[in-house]
Motif scaffolding. Structure first.
Motif, PDB file in Angstrom:
ATOM      1  N   LYS A   1       0.931  -1.845  -5.143  1.00 49.93           N
ATOM      2  CA  LYS A   1       0.913  -1.190  -3.442  1.00 49.93           C
ATOM      3  C   LYS A   1       0.381   0.121  -3.457  1.00 49.93           C
ATOM      4  N   THR A   2       0.310   0.725  -2.567  1.00 51.52           N
ATOM      5  CA  THR A   2      -0.717   1.200  -2.389  1.00 51.52           C
ATOM      6  C   THR A   2       0.420   2.693  -1.909  1.00 51.52           C
ATOM      7  N   LEU A   3       0.513   3.930  -2.595  1.00 55.43           N
ATOM      8  CA  LEU A   3       1.051   4.801  -2.290  1.00 55.43           C
ATOM      9  C   LEU A   3      -0.007   5.966  -1.756  1.00 55.43           C
ATOM     10  N   GLY A   4       0.775   7.004  -0.503  1.00 57.96           N
ATOM     11  CA  GLY A   4       0.253   7.815   0.010  1.00 57.96           C
ATOM     12  C   GLY A   4       0.461   9.418  -0.926  1.00 57.96           C
TER      13      GLY A   4
ATOM     14  N   VAL B   1       4.664   5.962   1.968  1.00 52.82           N
ATOM     15  CA  VAL B   1       3.877   7.149   2.392  1.00 52.82           C
ATOM     16  C   VAL B   1       5.559   8.626   1.319  1.00 52.82           C
TER      17      VAL B   1
ATOM     18  N   ASN C   1      -2.996   3.550   6.177  1.00 52.17           N
ATOM     19  CA  ASN C   1      -3.939   3.000   4.576  1.00 52.17           C
ATOM     20  C   ASN C   1      -3.182   3.181   3.000  1.00 52.17           C
ATOM     21  N   ASN C   2      -1.217   3.289   3.269  1.00 54.90           N
ATOM     22  CA  ASN C   2      -0.680   3.483   2.251  1.00 54.90           C
ATOM     23  C   ASN C   2       0.466   2.385   2.557  1.00 54.90           C
ATOM     24  N   GLN C   3       1.211   1.710   2.124  1.00 59.53           N
ATOM     25  CA  GLN C   3       2.417   1.555   2.452  1.00 59.53           C
ATOM     26  C   GLN C   3       3.341   2.494   2.309  1.00 59.53           C
TER      27      GLN C   3
ATOM     28  N   GLU D   1      -1.834   2.045  -6.723  1.00 61.11           N
ATOM     29  CA  GLU D   1      -3.627   2.785  -5.688  1.00 61.11           C
ATOM     30  C   GLU D   1      -2.879   4.176  -4.809  1.00 61.11           C
ATOM     31  N   VAL D   2      -2.681   4.560  -5.655  1.00 61.18           N
ATOM     32  CA  VAL D   2      -2.866   6.513  -4.934  1.00 61.18           C
ATOM     33  C   VAL D   2      -3.963   7.020  -4.251  1.00 61.18           C
ATOM     34  N   SER D   3      -3.845   7.929  -3.125  1.00 65.54           N
ATOM     35  CA  SER D   3      -4.552   8.248  -2.371  1.00 65.54           C
ATOM     36  C   SER D   3      -3.354  10.117  -2.130  1.00 65.54           C
TER      37      SER D   3
END
Length: 305
Positions: A132-135, A190, A186-188, A156-158
């Motif tokens: 999963k994506t993390l902002g 935050v 872009n992140n599920q 996946e980290v931004s």
């Protein structure tokens, strides 16, 4: 010299022991005020040269009573509970202890997040964090620890932080982004780590939350003041898939909880730094900084220059 430790949320006993050791070894006297009233605080601060607090409010009333005060150290990072300008006007140095609580706060981010995506452990199937994506909204000490843990989960980290170079983030294996819109869209998930400043207060609300992908979650372990609470309510009404968890209970927490039930979660009081390790680390660091300042003016972490 007298050094006052004034804490509405007391340090762990072992942390107090460590603070006392640092202060008394330097030849100073420790004065301890735990769970006192504001009147107690005013009386206790009257003749001290140094002050250690946690999230306790240090306003002009306290500063006016502290005629001998030279230095305040906040055992933690956030200093919005201290009137920095008033302290500066009175010649009082204010410092924090950056990094001492950061791992504890970062671990709480994932404690709350895992609980939420596992449906509060109600027996029904939840989801996993892997892939999963993390902002990360602000890539400071806590943000870096959040990134480290997230990579352990396989996320996946931004991150967004205008004060951190792209090169530094890339070196950490983090993708830099350059706008809040990009971060949220872009992140599920935050995770919020911005301070409460004139620019950031009430900056998080429907406009940004509505950008989240499906089943988005906002995790707030920063400050409640950065949330526009009525706008948050509108976002949760509009996006029935979105959820919000916080270590900073909103002013209208009861109303939010009543309307959105398991889509929200709030700790009863701020718990990010409430670990034995963080207590010890921040408390002893604060004691060392007070002692160093009183000895030779050491002020590396001054926040009111």
């Amino acid at each position: 010299m007298k050094i006052l430790v004034a804490t509405e949320k007391p340090f762990a006993a072992v942390a107090v022991d460590g603070i006392r050791k640092e202060i008394e070894a330097a030849g100073h006297e420790l004065v301890l005020l735990e769970k006192g009233t504001k009147d107690d605080f005013i009386k206790a601060v009257a003749d001290v040269e140094g002050l250690i607090v946690r999230s306790d409010i240090v306003d002009t009333t306290i500063l006016d009573a502290a005629k001998n005060l030279k230095v305040i150290v906040r055992a933690g990072a956030g200093v919005d509970s201290i009137d920095l300008e008033a302290a500066k006007q009175r010649g009082v140095c204010v410092m924090n202890t950056p990094g001492q609580n950061s791992n504890a706060v970062a671990e709480l981010v994932f404690g709350m997040l895992v609980m939420l995506i596992r449906n509060n452990f109600n027996g029904k199937a939840g989801t996993e964090l892997k892939g999963k994506t993390l902002g990360i909204h602000a890539y400071g000490q806590v943000g870096r620890n959040v990134a480290r843990i997230a990579k352990g989960f396989g996320m996946e980290v931004s991150a967004l932080d205008p004060f951190v170079t792209d090169e530094a983030m890339i070196a950490d294996g983090i993708r830099p982004v350059h706008s809040v819109e990009e971060l949220y869209s872009n992140n599920q998930y935050v995770s919020l780590h911005i301070p409460a400043t004139a620019e950031t207060k009430k900056s998080i609300g429907e406009r940004l939350i509505d950008l989240l992908p499906e089943n988005g979650v906002v995790i707030n372990t920063a400050r409640k003041e950065i949330i526009d609470e009525p706008s948050l309510v509108e976002a949760l009404r509009k996006r029935t898939d979105v959820r919000y968890v916080a270590d900073v209970k909103p002013d209208i927490a009861d109303d939010i909880k009543a309307e959105f039930a398991d889509r929200v979660f709030f700790t009863p009081k701020k718990m990010g730094a409430q670990t034995a390790e963080a207590n010890i680390n921040a408390g002893i660091a604060a004691a060392k900084q007070v002692v160093a300042f009183l000895k030779d003016g050491w002020n590396k972490y001054q926040v009111n220059k």
